[in-house]
Design a protein around this motif. Structure first.
Motif, mmCIF file in Angstrom:
data_model
loop_
_atom_site.group_PDB
_atom_site.id
_atom_site.type_symbol
_atom_site.label_atom_id
_atom_site.label_comp_id
_atom_site.label_asym_id
_atom_site.label_seq_id
_atom_site.Cartn_x
_atom_site.Cartn_y
_atom_site.Cartn_z
ATOM 1 N N ASP A 103 11.423 41.081 36.854
ATOM 2 C CA ASP A 103 11.703 40.569 38.085
ATOM 3 C C ASP A 103 11.727 41.727 39.046
ATOM 4 O O ASP A 103 11.775 42.003 40.339
ATOM 5 N N GLN A 104 12.457 43.116 38.374
ATOM 6 C CA GLN A 104 12.844 44.430 39.028
ATOM 7 C C GLN A 104 11.329 44.831 39.487
ATOM 8 O O GLN A 104 11.228 45.342 40.510
ATOM 9 N N ALA A 105 10.443 44.711 38.561
ATOM 10 C CA ALA A 105 8.952 45.421 39.012
ATOM 11 C C ALA A 105 8.690 44.469 40.042
ATOM 12 O O ALA A 105 7.964 45.329 41.153
ATOM 13 N N ILE A 106 8.501 43.134 40.137
ATOM 14 C CA ILE A 106 7.889 42.689 41.193
ATOM 15 C C ILE A 106 8.875 42.753 42.599
ATOM 16 O O ILE A 106 8.269 43.002 43.646
ATOM 17 N N GLY A 107 9.964 42.909 42.322
ATOM 18 C CA GLY A 107 10.852 43.405 43.604
ATOM 19 C C GLY A 107 10.594 44.639 43.922
ATOM 20 O O GLY A 107 10.617 44.778 45.402
ATOM 21 N N LEU A 108 10.446 45.726 43.274
ATOM 22 C CA LEU A 108 10.149 47.129 43.668
ATOM 23 C C LEU A 108 8.644 46.938 44.489
ATOM 24 O O LEU A 108 8.724 47.645 45.364
ATOM 25 N N ALA A 161 2.956 37.994 38.984
ATOM 26 C CA ALA A 161 2.068 38.755 39.943
ATOM 27 C C ALA A 161 0.959 37.614 40.303
ATOM 28 O O ALA A 161 0.590 37.352 41.400
ATOM 29 N N ARG A 162 0.563 36.884 39.298
ATOM 30 C CA ARG A 162 -0.522 35.652 39.494
ATOM 31 C C ARG A 162 0.126 34.857 40.480
ATOM 32 O O ARG A 162 -0.412 34.206 41.192
ATOM 33 N N ALA A 163 1.404 34.507 40.517
ATOM 34 C CA ALA A 163 2.110 33.544 41.274
ATOM 35 C C ALA A 163 2.159 33.972 42.569
ATOM 36 O O ALA A 163 1.963 33.049 43.692
ATOM 37 N N LEU A 196 -0.497 49.436 40.480
ATOM 38 C CA LEU A 196 -0.338 49.706 38.759
ATOM 39 C C LEU A 196 0.997 49.964 38.301
ATOM 40 O O LEU A 196 1.988 50.535 38.768
ATOM 41 N N LEU A 197 1.377 48.836 37.461
ATOM 42 C CA LEU A 197 2.663 48.811 37.082
ATOM 43 C C LEU A 197 2.634 49.278 35.717
ATOM 44 O O LEU A 197 1.700 48.948 34.794
ATOM 45 N N VAL A 198 3.638 50.225 35.523
ATOM 46 C CA VAL A 198 3.670 51.000 34.207
ATOM 47 C C VAL A 198 4.775 50.298 33.243
ATOM 48 O O VAL A 198 6.141 50.265 33.575
ATOM 49 N N ALA A 199 4.544 49.541 32.267
ATOM 50 C CA ALA A 199 5.388 49.022 31.311
ATOM 51 C C ALA A 199 5.027 49.280 29.786
ATOM 52 O O ALA A 199 5.686 48.142 29.202
ATOM 53 N N VAL A 225 4.326 51.492 40.310
ATOM 54 C CA VAL A 225 5.562 50.746 40.098
ATOM 55 C C VAL A 225 5.803 51.302 38.616
ATOM 56 O O VAL A 225 4.988 50.992 37.414
ATOM 57 N N ASN A 226 7.102 51.814 38.124
ATOM 58 C CA ASN A 226 7.449 52.136 36.747
ATOM 59 C C ASN A 226 8.807 51.493 36.506
ATOM 60 O O ASN A 226 9.715 51.766 37.073
ATOM 61 N N VAL A 227 8.588 50.663 35.525
ATOM 62 C CA VAL A 227 10.153 50.193 34.930
ATOM 63 C C VAL A 227 10.010 50.183 33.407
ATOM 64 O O VAL A 227 11.050 49.571 32.836
#
Length: 313
Positions: A103-108, A161-163, A196-199, A225-227
């Motif tokens: 959720d935090q990643a998508i919010g950012l 993200a798909r949603a 680009l999400l860093v997970a 985005v980095n979480v």
């Protein structure tokens, strides 16, 4: 005379709030920042924030330590192989925080991509006029969302993200079954991605994984985005790219140094910052504490712990 209860060591002051939960189990509590040398032999287990490095010299000063129970999912501050070679087990709470961190990643992502924080600031500073609005932002629908590290957090973020109508791909060092394609390399994923999400889980081998080359591949119209962990990104290169316009946006919940100095970000444009709060919710924190207590109970009863971290491969 009954034996004194075993002691659980809290390694960092951020864990002090867990002391009542440990004391309620009948265990003694010691604090690393206020540790009496006479208590070192009584310490049999440790509750630890896994991203904080544990010096070997300190661990060697605890002759009866048998368990390091990491309260969160990460354990990159612990040399697991070294500990296990000395009879110290390491546990964590993997998977429990994945939804909140996603959720935090998508919010950012949304806050940075759509200029939400900048818009809030413009209103508060009196910059909104009848004849002026913030510059238009770009739609997210149809954009490409690349995930570095398709673990529980990466997968939960990809579903979200798909949603939102984003196309998803991923990269990790090892192939695995997934509903989204795996790109050939990290650099290939970065060049493909709009966001680009860093997970990825951090370890000693992937420090600076998101290098200057990767940052520049995401490009002036893209976002990172980095979480996960601050150590995964070359933070100096990220800041330089944002200032030069070589990277469009960034959203960060984790940093190379925590707390990160405010002045480091004072003149950095197009970045949304939050203070490592991805898993800090009223729902997840009690689950993390309960997982830690469970592993401590098993250890003190002489039974195998339930959630050992995986062996390094």
């Amino acid at each position: 005379m009954s034996a004194a209860p075993p002691k659980v060591l809290l390694y960092h002051p951020m864990l002090a709030r867990f002391e009542p939960a440990l004391a309620a189990e009948g265990w003694g509590v010691a604090k690393a920042w206020d540790l009496d040398d006479g208590d070192r032999a009584a310490v049999r287990a440790m509750a630890h924030a896994g991203d904080i490095p544990l010096p070997r010299e300190f661990l060697q000063s605890l002759p009866n330590l048998g368990l390091i129970a990491c309260v969160g999912a990460g354990y990159d501050g612990v040399d697991v192989a070294w500990c296990r070679a000395r009879g110290i087990e390491v546990t964590n709470a993997a998977g429990l925080n994945a939804d909140d961190v996603a959720d935090q990643a998508i919010g950012l992502m949304i806050a940075g991509w759509r200029g939400i924080v900048a818009g809030d600031r413009a209103i508060r500073e009196g910059l909104w006029r009848e004849n002026h609005r913030n510059p238009a932002s770009s739609s997210l629908t149809g954009r490409r969302f690349g995930v570095v590290g398709l673990g529980a957090i990466g997968e939960a973020s990809a579903h979200r993200a798909r949603a939102f109508g984003l196309e998803v791909a991923w990269w990790g060092p090892r192939p695995k079954p997934a509903p989204w394609p795996r790109r050939e390399s990290l650099l290939d994923l970065a060049a493909w991605s709009d966001i680009l999400l860093v997970a990825s889980r951090a370890n000693a081998d992937n420090r600076g994984l998101i290098s200057r080359e990767v940052i520049e591949a995401v490009g002036p119209d893209g976002m990172i985005v980095n979480v996960a962990r601050g150590s995964l990104i070359d933070e100096d290169a990220l800041i330089a790219a944002l200032k030069a316009g070589d990277l469009g946006h960034a959203g960060l919940d984790v940093f190379a140094e925590e707390p990160t100095p405010a002045q480091r970000w004072a003149d950095v444009p197009n970045v949304v910052l939050t203070p490592h709060i991805g898993s800090t919710t009223h729902e997840t924190v009690p689950r993390l504490v309960a997982r830690t207590i469970e592993n401590l109970r098993l250890f003190f009863s002489g039974r195998p712990v339930a959630h050992p971290v995986p062996a390094e491969t």
